[in-house]
Design a protein around this motif. Structure first.
Motif, mmCIF file in Angstrom:
data_model
loop_
_atom_site.group_PDB
_atom_site.id
_atom_site.type_symbol
_atom_site.label_atom_id
_atom_site.label_comp_id
_atom_site.label_asym_id
_atom_site.label_seq_id
_atom_site.Cartn_x
_atom_site.Cartn_y
_atom_site.Cartn_z
ATOM 1 N N GLN A 106 -14.199 68.697 -5.548
ATOM 2 C CA GLN A 106 -13.157 69.676 -5.298
ATOM 3 C C GLN A 106 -12.390 69.388 -4.012
ATOM 4 N N LEU A 132 -18.492 69.235 -9.126
ATOM 5 C CA LEU A 132 -18.645 69.899 -10.415
ATOM 6 C C LEU A 132 -18.991 68.863 -11.469
ATOM 7 N N GLU A 160 -20.285 70.205 -17.315
ATOM 8 C CA GLU A 160 -20.426 71.564 -17.842
ATOM 9 C C GLU A 160 -19.378 72.515 -17.260
ATOM 10 N N LYS A 161 -18.712 72.107 -16.183
ATOM 11 C CA LYS A 161 -17.677 72.936 -15.558
ATOM 12 C C LYS A 161 -16.316 72.246 -15.567
ATOM 13 N N ARG A 162 -16.045 71.450 -16.602
ATOM 14 C CA ARG A 162 -14.755 70.737 -16.678
ATOM 15 C C ARG A 162 -13.558 71.673 -16.683
ATOM 16 N N ASP A 163 -13.746 72.892 -17.155
ATOM 17 C CA ASP A 163 -12.647 73.856 -17.151
ATOM 18 C C ASP A 163 -12.179 74.175 -15.733
ATOM 19 N N PHE A 164 -13.011 73.911 -14.746
ATOM 20 C CA PHE A 164 -12.684 74.219 -13.363
ATOM 21 C C PHE A 164 -12.257 72.981 -12.566
ATOM 22 N N TRP A 165 -12.279 71.808 -13.220
ATOM 23 C CA TRP A 165 -11.826 70.595 -12.544
ATOM 24 C C TRP A 165 -10.343 70.756 -12.247
#
Length: 111
Positions: free
Chosen positions: A38, A62, A65-70
């Motif tokens: 990040q 990240l 499992e948290k690719r939506d927040f990349w």
């Protein structure tokens, strides 16, 4: 036989990944990113994240499992490492850097 090669080399190829490793891409290599920093806003494969973590242990990382927040990652040119893909060539249907535009896409129409 390909014994003794690291996993990132064994699995590298001519694939175009949705999430390419930023570091590998800048060095002419091709592997899939499984981590995102990040702070650096860069994507990393399993091998490159180890090098990153040696210097930046406190950066928030990240996983897949948290690719939506990349966040948004700049895409770099394969022909001109370090150059950011800044324009899209409608005639050829792909992005290119300014150097490619000058050399290969003289009649480029920027979107």
């Amino acid at each position: 036989m390909a014994t003794g090669l690291r996993a990132s080399v064994l699995h590298a190829g001519d694939f175009e990944y949705d999430y390419p490793c930023t570091e590998c891409q800048e060095h002419g290599l091709n592997s899939e990113a499984v981590y995102f920093c990040q702070n650096c806003t860069r994507q990393f494969c399993g091998l490159c994240i180890k090098q990153h973590d040696r210097f930046y242990r406190r950066h928030p990382i990240l996983g897949t499992e948290k690719r939506d927040f990349w966040g948004k990652v700049k895409s770099t040119c394969k022909l001109h490492p370090g150059e950011e893909m800044m324009v899209f060539c409608r005639d050829h249907g792909h992005s290119c850097c300014v150097e490619c535009q000058k050399e290969l896409h003289r009649t480029i129409r920027v979107i």
